[in-house]
Design a protein around this motif. Sequence first.
Motif, PDB file in Angstrom:
ATOM      1  N   ARG A  13       0.815  -1.224   0.000  1.00 46.61           N
ATOM      2  CA  ARG A  13       0.000   0.000   0.000  1.00 46.61           C
ATOM      3  C   ARG A  13       0.844   1.267   0.000  1.00 46.61           C
ATOM      4  O   ARG A  13       0.604   2.163  -0.808  1.00 46.61           O
ATOM      5  CB  ARG A  13      -0.961  -0.011   1.180  1.00 46.61           C
ATOM      6  CG  ARG A  13      -2.130  -0.962   0.924  1.00 46.61           C
ATOM      7  CD  ARG A  13      -3.118  -0.848   2.028  1.00 46.61           C
ATOM      8  NE  ARG A  13      -4.137  -1.869   1.908  1.00 46.61           N
ATOM      9  CZ  ARG A  13      -5.044  -2.092   2.843  1.00 46.61           C
ATOM     10  NH1 ARG A  13      -5.043  -1.360   3.951  1.00 46.61           N
ATOM     11  NH2 ARG A  13      -5.949  -3.016   2.684  1.00 46.61           N
ATOM     12  N   SER A  99      -6.247   1.628   0.708  1.00 43.36           N
ATOM     13  CA  SER A  99      -6.119   0.301   0.111  1.00 43.36           C
ATOM     14  C   SER A  99      -6.141   0.428  -1.415  1.00 43.36           C
ATOM     15  O   SER A  99      -6.563   1.443  -1.967  1.00 43.36           O
ATOM     16  CB  SER A  99      -7.252  -0.601   0.586  1.00 43.36           C
ATOM     17  OG  SER A  99      -8.458  -0.099   0.086  1.00 43.36           O
ATOM     18  N   ASP A 101      -7.497  -0.034  -4.793  1.00 48.04           N
ATOM     19  CA  ASP A 101      -8.873  -0.256  -5.218  1.00 48.04           C
ATOM     20  C   ASP A 101      -9.066   0.389  -6.584  1.00 48.04           C
ATOM     21  O   ASP A 101      -8.875   1.598  -6.751  1.00 48.04           O
ATOM     22  CB  ASP A 101      -9.795   0.401  -4.181  1.00 48.04           C
ATOM     23  CG  ASP A 101     -11.261   0.144  -4.517  1.00 48.04           C
ATOM     24  OD1 ASP A 101     -11.528  -0.403  -5.626  1.00 48.04           O
ATOM     25  OD2 ASP A 101     -12.109   0.493  -3.684  1.00 48.04           O
ATOM     26  N   ARG A 103     -11.589   1.139  -7.973  1.00 45.75           N
ATOM     27  CA  ARG A 103     -12.684   2.112  -8.028  1.00 45.75           C
ATOM     28  C   ARG A 103     -12.206   3.502  -7.598  1.00 45.75           C
ATOM     29  O   ARG A 103     -12.851   4.494  -7.852  1.00 45.75           O
ATOM     30  CB  ARG A 103     -13.855   1.655  -7.148  1.00 45.75           C
ATOM     31  CG  ARG A 103     -14.716   0.615  -7.854  1.00 45.75           C
ATOM     32  CD  ARG A 103     -15.599  -0.074  -6.870  1.00 45.75           C
ATOM     33  NE  ARG A 103     -14.825  -0.658  -5.783  1.00 45.75           N
ATOM     34  CZ  ARG A 103     -15.324  -1.429  -4.813  1.00 45.75           C
ATOM     35  NH1 ARG A 103     -16.613  -1.665  -4.778  1.00 45.75           N
ATOM     36  NH2 ARG A 103     -14.555  -1.947  -3.882  1.00 45.75           N
ATOM     37  N   ASP A 104     -11.046   3.504  -6.914  1.00 44.66           N
ATOM     38  CA  ASP A 104     -10.484   4.791  -6.488  1.00 44.66           C
ATOM     39  C   ASP A 104      -9.944   5.517  -7.724  1.00 44.66           C
ATOM     40  O   ASP A 104      -9.023   5.023  -8.396  1.00 44.66           O
ATOM     41  CB  ASP A 104      -9.369   4.524  -5.478  1.00 44.66           C
ATOM     42  CG  ASP A 104      -8.611   5.789  -5.133  1.00 44.66           C
ATOM     43  OD1 ASP A 104      -8.985   6.864  -5.644  1.00 44.66           O
ATOM     44  OD2 ASP A 104      -7.639   5.686  -4.367  1.00 44.66           O
TER      45      ASP A 104
END
Length: 476
Positions: A13, A99, A101, A103-104
């Motif tokens: 991360r 995290s 992702d 979708r970010d």
Amino acid sequence: MADFESFRKNWIRPFFFYGNNRLSLIGGALTSASALVLIGFWVIDVFGHGGSNNPYIGIIVDFALPGLFVLGLLMIAVGLLFRQRSLKAAGEIPTVFPSIDMRDPVFRHGIEFVAIATAINFVIVGTAAYRGVAYMDTPSFCGQACHVMDPEFQAYHMSSHRAVPCTDCHIAPGVGGFVHAKMNGTKQLANVLLHNWPTPIMAEQKIPTADKTCLNCHNPERNIGDRIHISNTFGDDEKNSLTHTVAVLHVGGGNVLGQMSGIHGAHSAHIEYIATDSGAQTIPYVAYTNPDGSITEYLSSDAKGTPAGNRRTMDCIDCHNRAAHSFETAEQALDRFMVAGAPNASLPFVHKQGMALLKTEYRTQQDAEAGITKGLEQFYSSQYPQVYASQRAQVEAAAKALTSIYDHNIFPAMKVTWGTHPNNLGHNDYPGCFRCHDGSHTSKSGKTINNDCTTCHNLAATDEASPKAMTELGLP
Ligand code: HEC
Ligand code: HEC
Ligand code: HEC
Ligand code: HEC
Ligand code: HEC
């Protein structure tokens, strides 16, 4: 599992978090693009030879592409560090890293950026590498870009093989030859980069055996028969007297019944030898396999037992060692030019003077041109002022011809001078055939490798002004 979880939290991360900066993203794209091109090269290497055989492709595959790959990695690391520092200074380091992702939107843009930049880089790096490879396959690369091979390149352009790519003779087909050549090429490149190439470059390692090179184009059983050799020699007297030698060489080959004869026929048998120097100019041991399979060993009179060293099976290259880059002796070259008319034999003592000027040592080819031109002018203006006045153009043409002879044979920077690269095809200028046929290589039973002049040639005339043989053949 817990380990992986903490690895993800504490390393992956943060890596993606800090990595989200221009420099790291471009670095990532560079690394992945060069990795893709490298993998492409490796696949071609392993699976086929649609690719190239050139040893210097090592520059690209072993240096440039891995260099770009590492550069990309460095850019990622530097980008990470900078972002970490600036965030720290601003007190913006998060306690928990976001995290990963898709979708970010921030993360997604980063990935998209890398993907697009990789595609663009791939096209750029791939095209550059491909063009580099294509260029390195041309003789001009081998001979010119790599200026240390300039002597061979110049000579190559005057040979029968000037349309044969260097790689056809210097690299054996197949994976083994390719790997060997690549290692060798990389070593040579390192030498060039570090400025410690050998001067002169000698053929320390033989080129691949003839069955992998010459025999791809030549038929060893072709019947060549007898070849008439006429050599023209100008003298050192005032008149530059011309004489001729006429030799009928028994080159031979196979006849319609498949019987082998002559010079080519004799060595189609299995002959092994051991040389005691890297250029194979001294051969104290020769083993000849007779038609019945028995072996006759010949030792030179000064050898004490079988010498240490590699055994080599004789092939085309042991005689035709200068097939593609033959350097002439000063005598051969000057005679050849004088037959053509420059230096012109009507200039008194031009052979003697020319020879002396050619054999003088100069620091560079430019010095040679100046020295030769001045030397000839001085000689004629002081010794033969009338000739100098009436044949000025011929004196200048003579200087030009001598300079050309010099430039094609002598390379001071590479320490290539008269006699640096011996030619094995005869026995008058270099040991050649007489490395074995000198009459002193004898077997236990007292047999000697043939040294009778007439087995190799008939001499119809030796240094005669107007040989009967030539008149009979209708030659001037
Ligand atoms: C027809 C075959 C052939 C071709 C084509 C060829 N070579 Fe060679 N080359 C040879 C042979 C034969 C030797 C000498 C090998 C020996 O003596 O063991 C040699 C030797 C050399 C050497 C060692 C130094 C010397 O002069 O002996 C260099 C350098 C070299 N070649 C460069 C080149 C370059 C550059 C090209 C292309 C421009 C080229 N060669 C093309 C056959 C070839
Ligand atoms: C790619 C094909 C090719 C290869 C490989 C090749 N040759 Fe040739 N060679 C030729 C051709 C074509 C000629 C005829 C050129 C001409 O007549 O102008 C020739 C001419 C010759 C000649 C006669 C002319 C001369 O220069 O004396 C000799 C000798 C010769 N080759 C030896 C060799 C040897 C030795 C090798 C291996 C080191 C070799 N060749 C490799 C194509 C090749
Ligand atoms: C024992 C030394 C020797 C060996 C080995 C040898 N040759 Fe020759 N070859 C000669 C001589 C000598 C000549 C004549 C040269 C001349 O005319 O100046 C010649 C001539 C040639 C010619 C020119 C023929 C022509 O038409 O003018 C070719 C091509 C040739 N050799 C190819 C080969 C090939 C290919 C091999 C290997 C299979 C080979 N030679 C092995 C000594 C040798
Ligand atoms: C590495 C050693 C070696 C070299 C170099 C060599 N030869 Fe030979 N040659 C032999 C051997 C061994 C024989 C077979 C023994 C014999 O017949 O004397 C032979 C046989 C011959 C024969 C047949 C002799 C006969 O009695 O029928 C001729 C012709 C010949 N060589 C010419 C040449 C020419 C021309 C050259 C140089 C261009 C040359 N050789 C270079 C080793 C060599
Ligand atoms: C093993 C074979 C061999 C033997 C033995 C041999 N020669 Fe030669 N000789 C050659 C070859 C090959 C050439 C051609 C060289 C070339 O192509 O320039 C040559 C060339 C010559 C030439 C120069 C011809 C020219 O064109 O200028 C003379 C002179 C000569 N030989 C004399 C002799 C004499 C004299 C003997 C005997 C003592 C002898 N040779 C024995 C192979 C041999």
